[in-house]
Scaffold this active site. Sequence first.
Site, PDB file in Angstrom:
ATOM      1  N   VAL A  54      -0.298  13.183  -7.774  1.00  0.00           N
ATOM      2  CA  VAL A  54      -0.417  11.942  -7.009  1.00  0.00           C
ATOM      3  C   VAL A  54       0.409  10.879  -7.744  1.00  0.00           C
ATOM      4  CG1 VAL A  54      -2.029  10.318  -5.926  1.00  0.00           C
ATOM      5  CG2 VAL A  54      -2.744  12.674  -6.363  1.00  0.00           C
ATOM      6  N   ASP A  55       1.728  11.058  -7.699  1.00  0.00           N
ATOM      7  CA  ASP A  55       2.626  10.184  -8.452  1.00  0.00           C
ATOM      8  C   ASP A  55       2.517   8.726  -8.040  1.00  0.00           C
ATOM      9  OD1 ASP A  55       5.216  12.724  -8.305  1.00  0.00           O
ATOM     10  OD2 ASP A  55       3.510  12.529  -9.651  1.00  0.00           O
ATOM     11  N   THR A  56       2.143   8.455  -6.787  1.00  0.00           N
ATOM     12  CA  THR A  56       2.020   7.077  -6.313  1.00  0.00           C
ATOM     13  C   THR A  56       0.918   6.317  -7.025  1.00  0.00           C
ATOM     14  OG1 THR A  56       0.533   7.812  -4.557  1.00  0.00           O
ATOM     15  CG2 THR A  56       2.884   7.614  -4.005  1.00  0.00           C
ATOM     16  N   HIS A  57       0.022   7.025  -7.705  1.00  0.00           N
ATOM     17  CA  HIS A  57      -1.090   6.396  -8.412  1.00  0.00           C
ATOM     18  C   HIS A  57      -1.051   6.710  -9.907  1.00  0.00           C
ATOM     19  CE1 HIS A  57      -2.348   5.951  -4.314  1.00  0.00           C
ATOM     20  NE2 HIS A  57      -3.404   5.255  -4.673  1.00  0.00           N
ATOM     21  N   GLY A  58       0.102   7.143 -10.386  1.00  0.00           N
ATOM     22  CA  GLY A  58       0.226   7.569 -11.763  1.00  0.00           C
ATOM     23  C   GLY A  58       0.826   6.521 -12.678  1.00  0.00           C
TER      24      GLY A  58
END
Length: 184
Positions: free
Chosen positions: A56-60
């Site tokens: 979940v790169d958008t929240h990393g």
Amino acid sequence: MTATQVTNTDAEQGPFYVDAEAAESFGRRLLVAHNLPEEDAATVARCLVKADLRGVDTHGLQTLPHYLNRVRLGLINPRPNLKVERVTPMVGSLDGQDAFGFVVATKAMDAAIAMASEFGVGIVSAHRSTHFGAACNYALQAMDAGYIGIVFTNASKAMPPWGGRVGLLGTSPIAVAAPADKET
């Protein structure tokens, strides 16, 4: 711990990989440098890296510059004094004091787990919190303690309703996790 993917801003080079412990340490040091207590900085960094490890790169970790800028602007309180107020033996409320949502949600889930340990159920609501990243972090926190975790939050208007053009609906994230005797 495994490696986490880091997207390079230079599109020609593509993503590169960093040891997750090193990424977490890097994030923690940046947060401490922005006046977060060590424990809170560790919580935020751990949640960001866990999101990366789950894909979940958008929240990393890539979101860290945005959060640090919000601290510099005074929009995130780096040093809250968080206390869960019991409403009933099984229900609590937490004033997040505009702190990092990661810290607020972790503390709320800790209190819910403590209540569930004693009474079988624990519910904690939080208000005046900021973005808490991937909701799965807190549902998994309950699961790791042997409980069913259900986490949800509101969200800003971002999506238009079907056929619409203007954002009126939030994404309203929800996460659920439950322990299993044998995973298959």
